[in-house]
Write a protein that holds these residues in place. Structure first.
Motif, PDB file in Angstrom:
ATOM      1  N   ARG A 173       0.835  -1.204   0.000  1.00 21.05           N
ATOM      2  CA  ARG A 173       0.000   0.000   0.000  1.00 21.05           C
ATOM      3  C   ARG A 173       0.869   1.253   0.000  1.00 21.05           C
ATOM      4  N   CYS A 206       1.815   3.346  -2.317  1.00 22.86           N
ATOM      5  CA  CYS A 206       1.296   4.511  -3.046  1.00 22.86           C
ATOM      6  C   CYS A 206       0.183   5.204  -2.260  1.00 22.86           C
ATOM      7  N   GLY A 207      -0.685   4.437  -1.680  1.00 25.92           N
ATOM      8  CA  GLY A 207      -1.785   5.012  -0.907  1.00 25.92           C
ATOM      9  C   GLY A 207      -1.310   5.729   0.341  1.00 25.92           C
ATOM     10  N   ASP A 208      -0.250   5.197   0.952  1.00 19.02           N
ATOM     11  CA  ASP A 208       0.313   5.836   2.140  1.00 19.02           C
ATOM     12  C   ASP A 208       0.908   7.204   1.814  1.00 19.02           C
ATOM     13  N   CYS A 266      -0.079   9.212  -0.747  1.00 15.74           N
ATOM     14  CA  CYS A 266      -1.026  10.101  -1.427  1.00 15.74           C
ATOM     15  C   CYS A 266      -1.721  11.018  -0.420  1.00 15.74           C
ATOM     16  N   GLN A 304      -5.393  11.593  -0.939  1.00 14.84           N
ATOM     17  CA  GLN A 304      -6.133  10.335  -0.868  1.00 14.84           C
ATOM     18  C   GLN A 304      -6.844   9.979  -2.169  1.00 14.84           C
ATOM     19  N   ILE A 343      -5.630   7.664  -4.035  1.00 19.09           N
ATOM     20  CA  ILE A 343      -5.460   6.210  -4.115  1.00 19.09           C
ATOM     21  C   ILE A 343      -5.971   5.610  -2.814  1.00 19.09           C
ATOM     22  N   ARG A 344      -6.998   4.822  -2.948  1.00 20.40           N
ATOM     23  CA  ARG A 344      -7.558   4.103  -1.793  1.00 20.40           C
ATOM     24  C   ARG A 344      -7.530   2.621  -2.114  1.00 20.40           C
ATOM     25  N   PHE A 345      -7.665   1.831  -1.099  1.00 15.32           N
ATOM     26  CA  PHE A 345      -7.599   0.383  -1.295  1.00 15.32           C
ATOM     27  C   PHE A 345      -8.925  -0.270  -0.956  1.00 15.32           C
ATOM     28  N   PRO A 376      -5.711  -1.399  -5.216  1.00 16.07           N
ATOM     29  CA  PRO A 376      -5.738   0.057  -5.298  1.00 16.07           C
ATOM     30  C   PRO A 376      -6.815   0.545  -6.263  1.00 16.07           C
ATOM     31  N   CYS A 411       3.265   9.180  -5.350  1.00 13.40           N
ATOM     32  CA  CYS A 411       3.081   7.731  -5.412  1.00 13.40           C
ATOM     33  C   CYS A 411       4.118   7.044  -6.299  1.00 13.40           C
TER      34      CYS A 411
END
Length: 163
Positions: free
Chosen positions: A108, A110-112, A114, A117, A119-121, A131, A144
């Motif tokens: 995760r 990339c999401g961390d 961003c 936000q 990019i969410r999972f 993602p 990201c």
């Protein structure tokens, strides 16, 4: 005048256009008017502006993200930038098939990174979270891209994305 399209035709390369700094006017005006003084390179707080093809400055997201600090536009002695109150550029992140999560490996990164936000999972029953990129939220900062261990993220202009 430097005509990039003719050069690409002769070199048989099909690489996407180089990414310029945020708020830069169109590519032709930039190439015709940029003196390659490197003031934008020196001013960049995250050091993502580097010398590119022909010595022209370009953004390299593998070095980090754009914080939209406006320093590149402020130090430029030429009229190469649109007002910084406008949208900085029309690029967005794109996640390709080599993404670790899409290959059933938990990641995760990339999401961390961003901040907005985009990019969410999405949790999957019995699998890893996948993602999901919200292109309406993505500001194209590139945070990201540099942290992706699989190099599965690229930055594309929205017009290339639509093709």
């Amino acid at each position: 005048m430097f005509d990039r399209t003719r050069r690409n035709l002769l070199s048989r390369r099909r690489t996407p256009a180089l990414q310029r700094m945020p708020w830069v006017v169109d590519e032709d005006t930039f190439v015709d008017s940029c003196t390659r003084c490197n003031k934008c390179i020196s001013a960049c707080e995250t050091q993502i502006i580097v010398k590119g093809d022909g010595g022209f400055p370009t953004v390299d997201f593998t070095h980090g993200e754009c914080t939209f600090c406006t320093r590149c536009a402020e130090v430029c002695p030429e009229m190469l930038f649109r007002p910084t109150t406008e949208q900085p550029w029309d690029i967005k992140a794109q996640i390709n098939a080599s993404c670790l999560a899409q290959n059933k490996i938990e990641c995760r990164s990339c999401g961390d990174m961003c901040e907005v936000q985009a990019i969410r999972f999405k949790l999957q029953v019995g699998g890893v979270a996948l993602p999901e990129l919200d292109t309406d939220v993505c500001n194209g900062c590139g945070a990201c891209l540099s942290v992706c261990p699989a190099s599965a993220i690229s930055m594309l202009t929205t017009e290339l994305e639509e093709k």
